[in-house]
Write a protein that holds these residues in place. Structure first.
Motif, mmCIF file in Angstrom:
data_model
loop_
_atom_site.group_PDB
_atom_site.id
_atom_site.type_symbol
_atom_site.label_atom_id
_atom_site.label_comp_id
_atom_site.label_asym_id
_atom_site.label_seq_id
_atom_site.Cartn_x
_atom_site.Cartn_y
_atom_site.Cartn_z
ATOM 1 N N TYR A 59 12.018 -3.964 0.404
ATOM 2 C CA TYR A 59 10.892 -3.018 0.369
ATOM 3 C C TYR A 59 10.279 -2.961 -1.023
ATOM 4 C CZ TYR A 59 8.165 1.245 0.835
ATOM 5 O OH TYR A 59 7.144 2.157 0.853
ATOM 6 N N VAL A 60 8.959 -3.108 -1.078
ATOM 7 C CA VAL A 60 8.214 -3.082 -2.337
ATOM 8 C C VAL A 60 7.130 -2.014 -2.225
ATOM 9 C CG1 VAL A 60 6.938 -4.463 -3.999
ATOM 10 C CG2 VAL A 60 8.575 -5.571 -2.489
ATOM 11 N N ARG A 61 7.042 -1.141 -3.243
ATOM 12 C CA ARG A 61 6.018 -0.086 -3.197
ATOM 13 C C ARG A 61 5.409 0.144 -4.574
ATOM 14 N NH1 ARG A 61 5.361 5.063 -4.571
ATOM 15 N NH2 ARG A 61 7.516 5.310 -5.290
ATOM 16 N N VAL A 62 4.081 0.289 -4.609
ATOM 17 C CA VAL A 62 3.377 0.828 -5.767
ATOM 18 C C VAL A 62 2.594 2.038 -5.285
ATOM 19 C CG1 VAL A 62 3.236 -1.334 -7.053
ATOM 20 C CG2 VAL A 62 1.430 -0.745 -5.428
ATOM 21 N N SER A 63 2.198 2.892 -6.225
ATOM 22 C CA SER A 63 1.641 4.184 -5.826
ATOM 23 C C SER A 63 0.155 4.171 -5.501
ATOM 24 C CB SER A 63 1.898 5.214 -6.930
ATOM 25 O OG SER A 63 3.298 5.394 -7.102
ATOM 26 N N SER A 64 -0.583 3.146 -5.964
ATOM 27 C CA SER A 64 -2.017 3.145 -5.712
ATOM 28 C C SER A 64 -2.553 1.727 -5.628
ATOM 29 C CB SER A 64 -2.755 3.915 -6.830
ATOM 30 O OG SER A 64 -2.532 3.295 -8.078
ATOM 31 N N ASP A 65 -3.799 1.603 -5.154
ATOM 32 C CA ASP A 65 -4.417 0.292 -4.957
ATOM 33 C C ASP A 65 -4.623 -0.476 -6.261
ATOM 34 O OD1 ASP A 65 -4.518 0.441 -2.220
ATOM 35 O OD2 ASP A 65 -6.496 1.375 -2.180
ATOM 36 N N ASP A 66 -4.773 0.247 -7.390
ATOM 37 C CA ASP A 66 -5.032 -0.450 -8.649
ATOM 38 C C ASP A 66 -3.751 -0.907 -9.342
ATOM 39 O OD1 ASP A 66 -4.149 2.043 -9.295
ATOM 40 O OD2 ASP A 66 -5.688 2.479 -10.788
ATOM 41 N N GLN A 67 -2.592 -0.641 -8.735
ATOM 42 C CA GLN A 67 -1.325 -1.146 -9.261
ATOM 43 C C GLN A 67 -0.928 -2.406 -8.490
ATOM 44 O OE1 GLN A 67 1.068 2.462 -8.738
ATOM 45 N NE2 GLN A 67 1.104 2.708 -10.948
ATOM 46 N N ARG A 68 -0.005 -3.165 -9.037
ATOM 47 C CA ARG A 68 0.421 -4.405 -8.401
ATOM 48 C C ARG A 68 1.941 -4.427 -8.246
ATOM 49 N NH1 ARG A 68 -3.994 -4.173 -7.385
ATOM 50 N NH2 ARG A 68 -5.736 -5.558 -7.854
ATOM 51 N N HIS A 69 2.391 -5.203 -7.249
ATOM 52 C CA HIS A 69 3.829 -5.343 -6.995
ATOM 53 C C HIS A 69 4.488 -6.342 -7.946
ATOM 54 C CE1 HIS A 69 2.382 -4.292 -2.729
ATOM 55 N NE2 HIS A 69 3.048 -3.242 -3.156
ATOM 56 N N ARG A 70 3.683 -6.998 -8.819
ATOM 57 C CA ARG A 70 4.148 -8.159 -9.559
ATOM 58 C C ARG A 70 5.434 -7.904 -10.350
ATOM 59 N NH1 ARG A 70 -0.284 -8.989 -12.408
ATOM 60 N NH2 ARG A 70 -1.317 -9.898 -10.607
ATOM 61 N N SER A 71 5.561 -6.738 -10.983
ATOM 62 C CA SER A 71 6.734 -6.484 -11.820
ATOM 63 C C SER A 71 8.021 -6.404 -11.013
ATOM 64 C CB SER A 71 6.544 -5.178 -12.610
ATOM 65 O OG SER A 71 6.421 -4.084 -11.714
ATOM 66 N N GLN A 72 7.923 -6.047 -9.736
ATOM 67 C CA GLN A 72 9.115 -5.902 -8.902
ATOM 68 C C GLN A 72 9.566 -7.233 -8.279
ATOM 69 O OE1 GLN A 72 8.714 -2.546 -6.092
ATOM 70 N NE2 GLN A 72 6.957 -1.854 -7.293
ATOM 71 N N LEU A 73 8.622 -8.148 -8.101
ATOM 72 C CA LEU A 73 8.898 -9.337 -7.294
ATOM 73 C C LEU A 73 9.947 -10.293 -7.874
ATOM 74 C CD1 LEU A 73 5.329 -10.177 -5.951
ATOM 75 C CD2 LEU A 73 7.150 -8.869 -4.845
ATOM 76 N N PRO A 74 9.932 -10.613 -9.203
ATOM 77 C CA PRO A 74 10.914 -11.599 -9.698
ATOM 78 C C PRO A 74 12.362 -11.221 -9.407
ATOM 79 C CG PRO A 74 9.199 -11.240 -11.325
ATOM 80 C CD PRO A 74 8.986 -10.216 -10.261
#
Length: 203
Positions: free
Chosen positions: A12-27
């Motif tokens: 499960y990956v979540r960010v709080s708003s549309d202007d944020q990205r999941h990139r930091s969580q993915l690696p």
């Protein structure tokens, strides 16, 4: 007999708003997935963590309740939600369904003895938070009564529950869901959910 599909780990990956990205969580999550033998399925949300009602999360929990998930994996525990009562209810439900919960960066596997201890602490904190809130409400009521204030039709001290949430609570209970699952679904505490269930339904 039809062959049963293998269970998968739900990442499960979540960010709080549309202007944020999941990139930091993915690696970190990808590294975790690469060393697994079991299938992996990804679920994503761009939504606040203050409520547990989110499209990606709802899809994940639907698979959990269908018995398709072996583990729920997150980058950090707060990615699941910032609603203490909701997360505590989630931990209860996952334990009941024998689904592991793994927080990758915090190094916590809630299927281990240490993880279960942490889960118990979180649940205790949620209970303490509810009790403190209740004590504050009672103190406020006492002060208001002393000042001559009277309440209208609502139940003093009970958190306001919208008609839509009340219908959801009653429907989930009728469907056989646990109180823990209902709390997680509607983002309310156990005392509030029980107060709704203990009252007769409105005509």
């Amino acid at each position: 007999m039809p062959r049963t599909a293998p269970k998968h780990a739900a990442i499960y990956v979540r960010v709080s708003s549309d202007d944020q990205r999941h990139r930091s969580q993915l690696p970190d999550l990808r590294r975790w997935a690469e060393v697994r033998d079991e299938p992996v399925k990804w679920y994503e949300d761009k939504a606040t963590g203050k409520v547990m009602d989110r499209p990606g999360w709802n899809a994940l929990m639907k698979d959990v309740r269908a018995g398709k998930v072996s583990a729920v994996v997150c980058w950090r525990l707060d990615r699941l939600g910032r609603n203490t009562a909701g997360v505590a209810a989630l931990l209860d439900e996952l334990r009941e369904r024998k689904v592991k919960l793994v927080s990758v960066t915090e190094g916590i596997d809630f299927g281990t003895a240490i993880g279960k201890a942490v889960a118990s602490i979180l649940a205790a904190l949620a209970e303490w938070e509810t009790e403190v809130r209740g004590e504050r409400v009672k103190a406020g009521q006492a002060a208001a009564r002393k000042a001559g204030k009277r309440w209208g039709g609502g139940v003093p001290g009970r958190r306001k529950v919208t008609p839509a949430k009340e219908r959801t609570i009653r429907r989930l209970k009728a469907d056989g869901e646990t109180v823990a699952a209902i709390c997680r679904e509607v983002g309310l505490s156990r005392p509030t959910v029980y107060s709704v269930l203990n009252e007769p339904a409105a005509a």
